[in-house]
Design a protein around this motif. Structure first.
Motif, PDB file in Angstrom:
ATOM      1  N   ILE A  13      48.155 -25.702 -37.063  1.00 32.96           N
ATOM      2  CA  ILE A  13      47.922 -25.818 -35.607  1.00 32.96           C
ATOM      3  C   ILE A  13      47.381 -24.508 -35.033  1.00 32.96           C
ATOM      4  O   ILE A  13      46.487 -24.514 -34.191  1.00 32.96           O
ATOM      5  N   PRO A  21      46.849 -20.349 -26.795  1.00 38.39           N
ATOM      6  CA  PRO A  21      47.293 -19.497 -27.899  1.00 38.39           C
ATOM      7  C   PRO A  21      48.557 -20.065 -28.534  1.00 38.39           C
ATOM      8  O   PRO A  21      49.371 -20.688 -27.834  1.00 38.39           O
ATOM      9  N   PHE A  22      48.731 -19.869 -29.816  1.00 39.65           N
ATOM     10  CA  PHE A  22      49.934 -20.413 -30.464  1.00 39.65           C
ATOM     11  C   PHE A  22      51.142 -19.544 -30.121  1.00 39.65           C
ATOM     12  O   PHE A  22      51.113 -18.322 -30.267  1.00 39.65           O
ATOM     13  N   ILE A  23      52.192 -20.179 -29.685  1.00 41.73           N
ATOM     14  CA  ILE A  23      53.411 -19.444 -29.312  1.00 41.73           C
ATOM     15  C   ILE A  23      54.377 -19.473 -30.496  1.00 41.73           C
ATOM     16  O   ILE A  23      54.823 -20.544 -30.902  1.00 41.73           O
ATOM     17  N   PRO A  42      60.981 -31.854 -23.246  1.00 36.75           N
ATOM     18  CA  PRO A  42      60.045 -32.856 -22.763  1.00 36.75           C
ATOM     19  C   PRO A  42      59.085 -33.338 -23.842  1.00 36.75           C
ATOM     20  O   PRO A  42      58.916 -32.675 -24.869  1.00 36.75           O
ATOM     21  N   ASN A  43      58.458 -34.469 -23.573  1.00 38.96           N
ATOM     22  CA  ASN A  43      57.376 -34.927 -24.439  1.00 38.96           C
ATOM     23  C   ASN A  43      56.289 -33.854 -24.416  1.00 38.96           C
ATOM     24  O   ASN A  43      56.088 -33.180 -23.404  1.00 38.96           O
ATOM     25  N   TRP A  44      55.625 -33.717 -25.518  1.00 40.18           N
ATOM     26  CA  TRP A  44      54.463 -32.819 -25.640  1.00 40.18           C
ATOM     27  C   TRP A  44      54.862 -31.333 -25.540  1.00 40.18           C
ATOM     28  O   TRP A  44      54.043 -30.470 -25.312  1.00 40.18           O
ATOM     29  N   SER A  45      56.146 -31.038 -25.718  1.00 38.09           N
ATOM     30  CA  SER A  45      56.552 -29.647 -25.507  1.00 38.09           C
ATOM     31  C   SER A  45      56.493 -28.825 -26.783  1.00 38.09           C
ATOM     32  O   SER A  45      56.479 -27.593 -26.727  1.00 38.09           O
ATOM     33  N   GLY A  46      56.477 -29.463 -27.955  1.00 42.36           N
ATOM     34  CA  GLY A  46      56.359 -28.683 -29.195  1.00 42.36           C
ATOM     35  C   GLY A  46      57.434 -28.934 -30.236  1.00 42.36           C
ATOM     36  O   GLY A  46      57.513 -28.213 -31.234  1.00 42.36           O
ATOM     37  N   SER A  48      57.899 -31.514 -32.454  1.00 38.27           N
ATOM     38  CA  SER A  48      57.411 -31.937 -33.771  1.00 38.27           C
ATOM     39  C   SER A  48      56.700 -30.783 -34.476  1.00 38.27           C
ATOM     40  O   SER A  48      56.863 -30.579 -35.684  1.00 38.27           O
ATOM     41  N   THR A  49      55.929 -30.040 -33.712  1.00 39.75           N
ATOM     42  CA  THR A  49      55.207 -28.907 -34.289  1.00 39.75           C
ATOM     43  C   THR A  49      56.204 -27.923 -34.896  1.00 39.75           C
ATOM     44  O   THR A  49      56.027 -27.443 -36.028  1.00 39.75           O
ATOM     45  N   GLU A 121      63.102 -37.262 -34.430  1.00 37.98           N
ATOM     46  CA  GLU A 121      63.492 -38.432 -33.649  1.00 37.98           C
ATOM     47  C   GLU A 121      63.921 -39.570 -34.569  1.00 37.98           C
ATOM     48  O   GLU A 121      63.222 -39.922 -35.504  1.00 37.98           O
ATOM     49  N   HIS A 154      65.124 -37.464 -28.071  1.00 45.36           N
ATOM     50  CA  HIS A 154      65.081 -37.647 -26.616  1.00 45.36           C
ATOM     51  C   HIS A 154      66.383 -38.285 -26.129  1.00 45.36           C
ATOM     52  O   HIS A 154      66.533 -38.571 -24.947  1.00 45.36           O
ATOM     53  N   ARG A 183      56.131 -23.817 -24.530  1.00 49.17           N
ATOM     54  CA  ARG A 183      56.190 -23.888 -25.998  1.00 49.17           C
ATOM     55  C   ARG A 183      57.205 -22.926 -26.599  1.00 49.17           C
ATOM     56  O   ARG A 183      57.100 -22.555 -27.767  1.00 49.17           O
TER      57      ARG A 183
HETATM   58  N1  LIG Z   1      54.191 -23.218 -30.365  1.00 51.94           N
HETATM   59  C1  LIG Z   1      53.068 -23.786 -29.919  1.00 51.94           C
HETATM   60  N2  LIG Z   1      52.039 -23.033 -29.443  1.00 51.94           N
HETATM   61  C2  LIG Z   1      50.933 -23.616 -28.986  1.00 51.94           C
HETATM   62  N3  LIG Z   1      50.704 -24.925 -28.927  1.00 51.94           N
HETATM   63  C3  LIG Z   1      51.676 -25.727 -29.367  1.00 51.94           C
HETATM   64  C4  LIG Z   1      52.899 -25.216 -29.883  1.00 51.94           C
HETATM   65  N4  LIG Z   1      53.696 -26.235 -30.243  1.00 51.94           N
HETATM   66  C5  LIG Z   1      52.990 -27.347 -29.957  1.00 51.94           C
HETATM   67  N5  LIG Z   1      51.781 -27.052 -29.445  1.00 51.94           N
HETATM   68  C6  LIG Z   1      50.772 -28.029 -29.004  1.00 51.94           C
HETATM   69  O1  LIG Z   1      51.425 -29.020 -28.227  1.00 51.94           O
HETATM   70  C7  LIG Z   1      51.133 -30.312 -28.688  1.00 51.94           C
HETATM   71  C8  LIG Z   1      52.369 -31.192 -28.550  1.00 51.94           C
HETATM   72  O2  LIG Z   1      53.385 -30.728 -29.400  1.00 51.94           O
HETATM   73  P1  LIG Z   1      54.392 -31.689 -30.174  1.00 51.94           P
HETATM   74  O3  LIG Z   1      53.700 -32.891 -30.656  1.00 51.94           O
HETATM   75  O4  LIG Z   1      55.063 -30.828 -31.164  1.00 51.94           O
HETATM   76  O5  LIG Z   1      55.366 -32.089 -28.977  1.00 51.94           O
HETATM   77  P2  LIG Z   1      56.707 -32.955 -29.007  1.00 51.94           P
HETATM   78  O6  LIG Z   1      57.724 -32.167 -28.265  1.00 51.94           O
HETATM   79  O7  LIG Z   1      57.027 -33.359 -30.383  1.00 51.94           O
HETATM   80  O8  LIG Z   1      56.318 -34.216 -28.130  1.00 51.94           O
HETATM   81  P3  LIG Z   1      56.920 -35.727 -28.202  1.00 51.94           P
HETATM   82  O9  LIG Z   1      58.291 -35.649 -27.598  1.00 51.94           O
HETATM   83  O10 LIG Z   1      55.990 -36.491 -27.330  1.00 51.94           O
HETATM   84  O11 LIG Z   1      56.901 -36.141 -29.634  1.00 51.94           O
HETATM   85  C9  LIG Z   1      50.700 -30.129 -30.142  1.00 51.94           C
HETATM   86  O12 LIG Z   1      49.753 -31.087 -30.479  1.00 51.94           O
HETATM   87  C10 LIG Z   1      50.137 -28.738 -30.189  1.00 51.94           C
HETATM   88  O13 LIG Z   1      48.741 -28.760 -29.990  1.00 51.94           O
END
Ligand SMILES: Nc1ncnc2c1ncn2[C@@H]1O[C@H](COP(=O)(O)OP(=O)(O)OP(=O)(O)O)[C@@H](O)[C@H]1O
Ligand SMILES: [Mg+2]
Length: 286
Positions: A13, A21-23, A42-46, A48-49, A121, A154, A183
Motif C-alpha cells: 500500500i 502519505p502512508f501512516i 470507522p469503515n475505511w479507517s485502516g 484491514s490494512t 471481521e 464493527h 489512520r
Molecule cells: N496507515 C495508512 N496510511 C495511509 N493510508 C492508509 C493506511 N491504512 C489504510 N490506508 C488507506 O485506507 C484505505 C482503507 O483502509 P482499510 O481497508 O484498511 O479500512 P478498514 O478500516 O478495514 O475499513 P472497513 O471497516 O470498511 O473494512 C486503504 O485502501 C488504504 O488505501
C-alpha cells in the motif's frame, strides 16, 4: 514469543497509494496480557490494512527479510492464520458464511500459542446476534488457548467482554460534516463506524444517504422511534406467548392419540419383515 513492531508499514500500500502519505503504526503482541488485540474503528479507517501489514511483516521476518518498519523484534511463528474478506465458492458448495466458518474452524483446530491469528471481521455473513455471539465465543476460545490474535470488528460490544483483551481503534477527526481519517492506531475501543458517512463518500445517492441518516435517528435509535417500536414488538410477543399459553389447557383437554407404526402383535411374536426392518443400520443407508 513476541511481535514488536515500531512504525510498521504495509509494503504494498505504501508503494501504490499516492493520494495520501502512508501512516506507520506500532504493534505489540505477546502470549501474556497482550495476546488478544481487538481493533475497532470507522469503515475505511485502516483496520484491514493494519492487520495485513502485521501478517506480512511477520512472514517477511520469518524468511530473514528486511521488514518495512523502523524497528522490529519478531519471534518464531509456526503458522500465520488469516480469515479475511468475504467470498464464496459456489462450485465447491461454499456460501459466504459457510466459507467464513470453514476458515474459522481451521484456525480453531490448528492454531497454537506459537501461531499468529489474524481475523478481519467475523460473523458478518449472518444475523447480527448470531454473528456477535460466534465472534465472542471465538475470541474467548483463542484467549483461553493463549493464541496471539489480532481481531478487527464493527461489533462494538466485543470491546467490553469480560476477558482481558487489548482494545485499539483508529483515530478519526470530525470537522463539521467532514471526516478526516488519521489512520493512526490508538489505545481503547470506539463505538462509531461512520458507515453512512462512508457510503456518502463512496457515491451512494443523496436521497438514500439522507433516508439512512433519518432511519438511524428514528427507527434504529433507542432514543427515537425505535424505543416505541421495540416496546410494541415486545408487547406483541408477550401477547402471542400468553395466547399460546392460554391455548395449552384446552389442548390438554383433547385426548392424545399415539399411533404406532410397528405395533407388536398381541402374542409378542415378530414377523420376518419386522425383524429385518429393526436390524437395518440407519447410519449406513445411502
Ligand atoms: N496507515 C495508512 N496510511 C495511509 N493510508 C492508509 C493506511 N491504512 C489504510 N490506508 C488507506 O485506507 C484505505 C482503507 O483502509 P482499510 O481497508 O484498511 O479500512 P478498514 O478500516 O478495514 O475499513 P472497513 O471497516 O470498511 O473494512 C486503504 O485502501 C488504504 O488505501
Ligand atoms: Mg476492513
Amino acid at each position: 514469543d513476541q511481535i514488536i513492531i515500531k512504525n510498521g508499514r504495509h509494503p504494498v500500500i505504501e508503494q501504490i497509494n499516492f493520494s495520501e502519505p502512508f501512516i506507520p503504526n506500532d504493534c505489540y503482541v505477546d502470549t501474556g496480557e497482550n495476546r488478544l488485540l481487538v481493533i475497532t474503528g470507522p469503515n475505511w479507517s485502516g483496520k484491514s490494512t493494519y492487520l495485513r501489514q502485521i501478517a506480512l511483516i511477520t512472514i517477511l521476518a520469518q524468511i530473514g527479510s528486511f521488514v518495512p518498519a523502523d524497528e522490529a523484534e519478531i519471534g518464531i511463528i509456526d503458522r500465520v492464520f488469516t480469515r479475511i474478506g468475504a467470498s464464496d465458492d459456489l462450485t465447491r458448495g461454499q456460501s459466504t458464511f459457510m466459507m467464513e466458518m470453514n476458515e474459522t474452524a481451521q484456525i480453531l483446530h490448528h492454531s497454537t500459542p506459537k501461531s499468529l491469528v489474524i481475523i478481519d471481521e467475523l460473523g458478518r455473513g449472518t444475523s447480527t446476534t448470531d454473528g456477535k455471539s460466534i465472534a465472542r465465543a471465538v475470541l474467548e476460545f483463542l484467549y483461553e488457548r493463549k493464541i496471539k490474535t489480532l481481531f478487527s470488528t464493527h461489533f462494538h460490544e466485543l470491546t467490553e467482554i469480560p476477558i482481558p483483551i487489548k482494545n485499539f481503534h483508529f483515530l478519526i477527526k470530525e470537522e463539521g460534516k467532514k471526516l478526516i481519517f488519521l489512520r493512526k492506531l490508538s489505545e481503547g475501543g470506539t463505538d462509531k463506524s461512520y458507515g453512512i458517512h462512508v457510503a456518502e463518500m463512496a457515491g451512494v445517492p443523496g436521497s438514500v444517504v439522507k433516508r439512512a441518516f433519518d432511519l438511524v435517528d428514528t427507527v434504529y435509535n433507542d432514543e427515537g422511534l425505535n424505543g416505541h417500536v421495540v416496546k410494541k414488538t415486545n408487547q406483541d410477543e408477550k401477547n402471542s406467548i400468553l395466547s399460546n399459553r392460554e391455548e395449552v389447557p384446552s389442548q390438554r383437554k383433547q385426548k392424545t392419540v399415539q399411533t404406532f407404526l410397528f405395533k407388536p402383535k398381541h402374542n409378542g411374536t415378530i414377523s420376518v419383515l419386522e425383524k429385518e426392518i429393526t436390524e437395518i443400520d440407519l447410519e449406513s443407508l445411502t
